[in-house]
Design a protein around this motif. Sequence first.
Motif, PDB file in Angstrom:
ATOM      1  N   ARG A  11      39.011  61.127  65.204  1.00 43.30           N
ATOM      2  CA  ARG A  11      39.340  62.285  64.388  1.00 43.30           C
ATOM      3  C   ARG A  11      38.257  62.523  63.341  1.00 43.30           C
ATOM      4  N   SER A  12      37.886  63.781  63.170  1.00 40.26           N
ATOM      5  CA  SER A  12      36.828  64.099  62.210  1.00 40.26           C
ATOM      6  C   SER A  12      37.285  63.924  60.770  1.00 40.26           C
ATOM      7  N   ASP A  13      38.611  63.945  60.515  1.00 35.63           N
ATOM      8  CA  ASP A  13      39.093  63.745  59.145  1.00 35.63           C
ATOM      9  C   ASP A  13      39.280  62.269  58.817  1.00 35.63           C
ATOM     10  N   SER A  14      38.922  61.378  59.754  1.00 38.24           N
ATOM     11  CA  SER A  14      38.954  59.942  59.463  1.00 38.24           C
ATOM     12  C   SER A  14      37.591  59.306  59.732  1.00 38.24           C
ATOM     13  N   THR A  15      36.548  60.124  59.647  1.00 38.96           N
ATOM     14  CA  THR A  15      35.197  59.651  59.913  1.00 38.96           C
ATOM     15  C   THR A  15      34.754  58.604  58.897  1.00 38.96           C
ATOM     16  N   LEU A  16      33.968  57.643  59.356  1.00 43.08           N
ATOM     17  CA  LEU A  16      33.400  56.612  58.494  1.00 43.08           C
ATOM     18  C   LEU A  16      31.983  57.020  58.121  1.00 43.08           C
ATOM     19  N   ASN A  17      31.748  57.253  56.834  1.00 43.79           N
ATOM     20  CA  ASN A  17      30.445  57.717  56.356  1.00 43.79           C
ATOM     21  C   ASN A  17      29.829  56.634  55.474  1.00 43.79           C
ATOM     22  N   ARG A  18      28.840  55.949  56.006  1.00 42.49           N
ATOM     23  CA  ARG A  18      28.223  54.836  55.279  1.00 42.49           C
ATOM     24  C   ARG A  18      26.718  55.049  55.214  1.00 42.49           C
ATOM     25  N   GLY A  19      26.196  55.156  54.009  1.00 40.74           N
ATOM     26  CA  GLY A  19      24.760  55.341  53.839  1.00 40.74           C
ATOM     27  C   GLY A  19      24.244  56.580  54.528  1.00 40.74           C
ATOM     28  N   GLY A  20      25.106  57.596  54.594  1.00 38.44           N
ATOM     29  CA  GLY A  20      24.709  58.842  55.240  1.00 38.44           C
ATOM     30  C   GLY A  20      24.864  58.835  56.746  1.00 38.44           C
ATOM     31  N   VAL A  21      25.308  57.708  57.321  1.00 42.18           N
ATOM     32  CA  VAL A  21      25.509  57.609  58.771  1.00 42.18           C
ATOM     33  C   VAL A  21      26.994  57.784  59.072  1.00 42.18           C
ATOM     34  N   VAL A  66      36.932  62.874  52.289  1.00 41.59           N
ATOM     35  CA  VAL A  66      36.362  63.195  53.590  1.00 41.59           C
ATOM     36  C   VAL A  66      34.895  63.591  53.433  1.00 41.59           C
ATOM     37  N   GLY A  67      34.037  62.935  54.222  1.00 42.95           N
ATOM     38  CA  GLY A  67      32.614  63.246  54.185  1.00 42.95           C
ATOM     39  C   GLY A  67      31.837  62.506  53.126  1.00 42.95           C
ATOM     40  N   GLU A  68      32.516  61.742  52.250  1.00 44.25           N
ATOM     41  CA  GLU A  68      31.837  61.001  51.199  1.00 44.25           C
ATOM     42  C   GLU A  68      32.094  59.508  51.378  1.00 44.25           C
ATOM     43  N   GLU A  69      31.145  58.701  50.897  1.00 42.78           N
ATOM     44  CA  GLU A  69      31.247  57.265  51.085  1.00 42.78           C
ATOM     45  C   GLU A  69      32.221  56.647  50.092  1.00 42.78           C
ATOM     46  N   GLY A  70      33.081  55.774  50.626  1.00 41.34           N
ATOM     47  CA  GLY A  70      33.995  55.004  49.794  1.00 41.34           C
ATOM     48  C   GLY A  70      33.994  53.566  50.258  1.00 41.34           C
ATOM     49  N   ARG A  71      35.033  52.831  49.910  1.00 40.38           N
ATOM     50  CA  ARG A  71      35.144  51.447  50.374  1.00 40.38           C
ATOM     51  C   ARG A  71      35.660  51.437  51.811  1.00 40.38           C
ATOM     52  N   LEU A  72      35.076  50.570  52.636  1.00 43.26           N
ATOM     53  CA  LEU A  72      35.466  50.465  54.035  1.00 43.26           C
ATOM     54  C   LEU A  72      36.391  49.259  54.190  1.00 43.26           C
TER      55      LEU A  72
END
Length: 667
Positions: free
Chosen positions: A528-538, A566-572
């Motif tokens: 799902r695009s609303d649960s994407t993992l965004n880390r270091g711009g990847v 969504v679309g911003e880096e947070g804690r994984l």
Amino acid sequence: MMTTEPRPERILEGTRLWEPSEKRKSQANLTRYLHWLQERKGLAFDSYHDLWQWSVTDLEGFWSSIWNYFEVQSHHPYGQVLDPHQMPGAGWFTGARLNYAEHALRRRDEHPAVLSTGEDRPLDTLTYRELYRQTASVAAGLRDLGVRKGDRVVAVLPNIPEALVAFLATASLGAVWSSCSPEFGTRSIVERFGQIEPRILIAVDGYRYKGREHRCMKAVSEIQDAIPSLETTIVVPHLETSPRLESGSRVQLWTELLSREESLVFEAVPFSHPLWLVYSSGTTGPPKPIVHSQGGILLEHLKELSLHLDLSERDRFFWFTTTGWMMWNFLAGGLLVGSTLVLYEGSPAYPDMNCLWQLSERAQITYFGTSASYIQSCIKSEVHPAAHFNLDALTSLGSTGSPLSPEGFGWVYAKVKEDLLLGSLSGGTDLCTGFLGPSPLLPVHAGEIQCRQLGVQARSYDSEGKAVVDQVGELVIEEPMPSMPICFWNDQGDRRYQESYFEDFPGVWRHGDWIKFTPHGSCVIYGRSDSTLNRGGVRMGTSEFYRVVEELPEVMDSLVVETGPVGEEGRLLLFVVLPEKVSLDPPLANRIQETIRLELSPRHLPDKMYSIAEVPRTLSGKKLEVPVKRILSGIPVEEALSKEAAANPKSLQFFSELARQGPDSDG
């Protein structure tokens, strides 16, 4: 501590695993359709891609060819195929008057229509002739109860023949069908059915699951009392011959309806007349009732089941589903092409993970439909169907519900059957079909969905709304499809409908998945695009993460969530389900981290890992990534989602407690 077994050799995404033989291609329904196009329309195509390109550039020509090729019966001719040509609000086959049930019951002979079974039950047969007779009897009974065109008939039934009969009887009257599985909680059922004001409830007295009998009469009474519009409840005896009924005239037995001998009259309705209501998962509020049309579903399922799944009257078509998942509606469509449906009631893991493969041998199933999570469970349980069961009849296997990993593809060909069309499908409740899926003319590559389905202008959009190839982007559909919803029930001005699909790209359907189309026309869905993992711009889809983590023998299931917007880096945060007597100790945690580093991305190492009892899932088995993310951000569980949308709502308590304790808590 569990011993670590050698990991299987990884299969690279895109590895070619199977190709149809010339004989199979020549005998495919799609090949017959191509010959018909050339003979009747003078249209010739050199490849599947060329055929698909025509189907999405000449929508009127394509969909009128489907109408004519499958000899759709209309009580009044249509005027325009597509008018207006727009999304939302497309008008299809204006002026036509038809009936879905009339097409599903075109056969009236002794050919098996349904083979049904369940836990510890024999395989029963219902012929097309008997299916027609029972449908006629129930339709007459419903008519006597006052059911008319447009009225809603709802059902709380397991996956048994009575559900199919009740649906066809409802559709024959031009009434509107909606169903829930009996294992849904009472509140969940009322939350769905209460929105649509049904007149009739058809309910089972009980069902079997994991070797136990579950009685339903108390819940049925509660549902009846909670929905004021209900006039009559019809009880289907399933566990008992004569279940105990509440006194009063509002309740009667199913057997009373079947005792009548009546002829079946099909109500001719407009193409866009409602056929059924299915429901969104309810993860962002009450489940939305999605309305599909009689004509739209008829055309779409004729196309999909015949040309893509390659089903015909020779086939025995099985999909493991309940009546609460749209795959039950899809399975019912097998009647449109004269196939024999195989229905199963019960757990897919009772008494063990071999039960459905044993059914495949017993029922001589030719098309075996399941979910990617079921295949993953078979891998974890080291199931080897080919070694224990005769699967000579099996020609195709379908997988849906979530992306199937390359290793899942490899397992099917190694452990089920080498010569098999493995069709991974993506679609959903929204359209009640697959819009990305199989073709009997194309090869199968590991981890890839073979193609865009005919008539489906699917694309991948980058952040600027431009179509891209060989690049992950948003899955969109640029042209209307007949089975797109007519509307959401009671959605004033189509506001929620517009917001759900057309808010980001006006006039273009945004589905909410990350997808990559390959240069040869196949595609891969990454979650799902609303649960994407965004880390270091990847950016990375969650399915890639699960593929790597769940290959570890200690990890039975997993959930990964990034806590930022969504679309911003947070804690994984990574949550894993482990076997009994296995703990998330430092050696295992380090092995998980190292596996992610080497096989996924050093940027996507979890900031924190937790061991949990179970992964929260929707009623249809999908992981509740976005609601968990909302709970961890501090939103109360009751606001993050409807608890009735979760198959295992108690599993959410862990995340609520974790949010209360803070992100650095050990849980």
